[in-house]
Design an enzyme around this catalytic site. Structure first.
Site, short mmCIF file in Angstrom:
data_model
loop_
_atom_site.label_atom_id
_atom_site.label_comp_id
_atom_site.label_asym_id
_atom_site.label_seq_id
_atom_site.Cartn_x
_atom_site.Cartn_y
_atom_site.Cartn_z
N HIS A 131 0.81 -1.22 0.00
CA HIS A 131 0.00 0.00 0.00
C HIS A 131 0.85 1.27 0.00
CE1 HIS A 131 0.80 0.98 4.27
NE2 HIS A 131 0.87 -0.33 4.40
N HIS A 140 12.04 -2.12 -12.72
CA HIS A 140 11.81 -3.57 -12.75
C HIS A 140 11.80 -4.10 -11.32
CE1 HIS A 140 13.05 -7.76 -14.55
NE2 HIS A 140 12.03 -7.85 -13.71
#
Length: 203
Positions: A131, A140
């Protein structure tokens, strides 16, 4: 149903092809800077990267691991339509999540509430972005990586396979975090970091 051209006929392209198939869209074929003809996975090689202009009605997705190459291709093809590939098994919160164009979300990845993902990122298999985290463009997040809440990852950074980043950490642009590393403090200097806890080894 969208017609999709995959840029890059390699291993990463195989995984993205599987995502496109499972999403119910159509693979038009591949373009590749090194392979201009033949087939890959039973789909035609449609030409090299400069041939994208032949397919104005298609969507494109970049299947190349190198982040600088992804950015260059995007800059060369900005006017085209970009496909965001999300595997059906990925768990993505319906609350506050945004995912940029051209990003690829691999099988069993988790993106939780209010996370923000930039464009042309790779969120690899079984990785977690918790979150309120922010992932900048061309990042990446490798296989099995765990990013805790409120983590910020700068543009072009690679977080290696199985790495862990604890809550409230900021990682600057152009970093490589080694496989299995544990990041426990902010990183504000470009370079490569490895170990538990992660330490700078070279620029």
């Amino acid at each position: 149903m969208k017609d999709v051209v995959i840029i890059g006929a390699g291993g990463h392209g195989k995984v993205i092809a599987d995502i496109i198939q499972k999403s119910g869209d159509n693979i038009k074929g591949f373009i590749d800077s090194k392979r201009c003809k033949g087939e890959f996975l039973g789909y035609p090689i449609l030409g090299n990267n400069s041939d994208f202009i032949k397919f104005p009605d298609c969507y494109f997705v970049i299947a190349i691991g190198n982040s600088k190459a992804r950015e260059q291709i995007y800059n060369d093809m900005k006017t085209m339509k970009w496909y965001t590939a999300i595997h059906p098994s990925a768990s993505i919160s319906s609350i506050g999540v945004s995912i940029g164009i051209g990003t690829v979300v691999m099988p069993n990845a988790v993106i939780n509430t209010d996370a923000k993902i930039g464009k042309h990122c790779i969120i690899n298999s079984s990785s977690t972005v918790e979150h309120d985290s922010k992932i900048d463009d061309y990042v990446h997040i490798s296989v099995g990586t765990k990013l805790a809440g409120h983590v910020s990852v700068g543009r072009h950074t690679l977080i290696g396979a199985g790495a862990t980043v604890i809550d409230d950490i900021c990682i600057c642009t152009d970093c490589t975090i080694g496989a299995g590393a544990v990041v426990v403090k902010n990183i504000d200097k470009k370079g490569t970091y490895v170990g538990v806890p992660a330490k700078f080894i070279h620029a």
